[in-house]
Design a protein around this motif. Structure first.
Motif, PDB file in Angstrom:
ATOM      1  N   THR A   5       0.896  -1.239  -0.190  1.00 52.06           N
ATOM      2  CA  THR A   5      -0.097   0.001   0.149  1.00 52.06           C
ATOM      3  C   THR A   5       0.751   1.347   0.232  1.00 52.06           C
ATOM      4  N   ILE A  11      -2.732   6.502   1.902  1.00 54.30           N
ATOM      5  CA  ILE A  11      -4.298   5.920   1.784  1.00 54.30           C
ATOM      6  C   ILE A  11      -5.048   7.056   2.050  1.00 54.30           C
ATOM      7  N   GLN A  58     -10.018   6.269  -0.749  1.00 57.39           N
ATOM      8  CA  GLN A  58      -9.725   4.696  -0.830  1.00 57.39           C
ATOM      9  C   GLN A  58     -10.603   4.315   0.418  1.00 57.39           C
ATOM     10  N   SER A  85     -14.732   3.225  -3.081  1.00 55.85           N
ATOM     11  CA  SER A  85     -14.102   3.381  -1.640  1.00 55.85           C
ATOM     12  C   SER A  85     -14.534   2.154  -0.933  1.00 55.85           C
ATOM     13  N   ALA A 128      -7.819  -0.974   3.530  1.00 56.64           N
ATOM     14  CA  ALA A 128      -7.414  -0.536   2.204  1.00 56.64           C
ATOM     15  C   ALA A 128      -6.514  -1.435   1.568  1.00 56.64           C
TER      16      ALA A 128
END
Length: 220
Positions: A5, A11, A58, A85, A128
Motif C-alpha cells: 500500500t 491511503i 480509498q 471506496s 485499504a
C-alpha cells in the motif's frame, strides 16, 4: 501488507460524522498515523456523496447516525453509484442489528468510537489492503453472545416489561392493562424467571440499557 500500500502513496481517507468536534478529533488521529491522509470530511449523507465523488477516497469512515439518513444509507448509495471506496462504520452503537445491516450493505469493518487511535489506523490499513474485518460468522457469534433475554416472553409479559421501564408500579400496570394486580405479579414472577433476573428493578435497568444501546434504521 502495508509495504504494498505504501509504495502507491498515502491511503486517502474521508470522514463522515455530523458532530464537528468528533469529526475533527478523528481526522487528527488519522492524519497523525503513518501513510494515512484525510482528504475530505462531511457531516451528512448528501455531503458525503458529493465529496466522495470529488475526491474518490480509498477508505471512508462513517458514523451510523447522520442528520439526513444513516451511514448504512451512504454506503448503499455509494455502492449503487459505482464508488470503489472501502467503507468502515465508526460509531458509538454496539448493536447487533446495525452490525448485520453494515455487513449486508458492504461495510468492510465495524468499529466503536471507544477504540484507541492506533486500532483505527490498523483497521484502515487492513481495509485499504482489501481485508474485510467482519463476516457472517462474526455476526452469528455476537448474536449468540448477546441473546435477547425477552425472547421467550409472552406478549403480555413483554408489555409488562415496557411498563416497568416506564416506571409504573404493579398497581399502575394493572390499571393500564385492565387486569388484577395479582395477574401483574404473576407476569412479573414469570418474566423474571425467563430473563434470569431476581427483581423488577433489574428489569427496569435492563430496559434502560437496551434503549441506550440499540440502533435502528427503521423509519429513516
Amino acid at each position: 501488507m502495508r509495504a504494498t500500500t505504501e509504495s502507491s502513496g498515502p491511503i486517502t481517507v474521508m470522514i463522515v460524522d455530523d458532530h464537528e468536534v468528533v469529526r475533527r478529533g478523528i481526522a487528527e488521529v488519522v492524519d497523525r498515523s503513518e501513510n494515512l491522509n484525510v482528504v475530505a470530511e462531511a457531516g451528512s449523507v448528501a455531503e458525503g456523496l458529493r465529496r466522495a465523488a470529488l475526491v474518490q477516497p480509498q477508505v471512508i469512515l462513517v458514523d451510523l447516525q447522520l442528520p439526513d439518513g444513516t451511514g448504512i444509507d451512504l454506503i448503499r448509495q455509494l455502492k449503487a453509484a459505482g464508488a470503489t471506496s472501502r467503507p468502515i462504520i465508526l460509531t458509538s452503537f454496539d448493536d447487533d442489528r446495525a452490525l448485520a445491516e453494515a455487513l449486508d450493505a458492504g461495510a468492510a469493518a465495524y468499529l466503536l468510537k471507544s477504540v484507541r487511535g492506533a486500532e483505527i489506523s490498523d483497521v484502515i490499513h487492513a481495509v485499504a489492503a482489501g481485508r474485510v474485518l467482519l463476516d457472517e460468522r462474526t455476526v452469528t457469534r455476537r448474536r449468540a453472545e448477546h441473546e435477547d433475554p425477552t425472547a421467550d416472553l409472552t406478549p403480555s409479559e413483554l408489555r409488562v416489561v415496557d411498563l416497568i421501564a416506564e416506571g409504573l408500579s404493579n398497581r399502575e400496570i394493572a390499571e393500564r392493562l385492565s387486569v388484577a394486580e395479582k395477574t401483574v405479579k404473576n407476569h412479573i414472577t414469570s418474566l423474571l424467571a425467563k430473563m434470569g433476573l431476581q427483581r423488577r428493578t433489574q428489569v427496569a435497568a435492563w430496559a434502560a440499557g437496551r434503549k441506550n444501546r440499540e440502533w435502528s434504521s427503521e423509519g429513516r
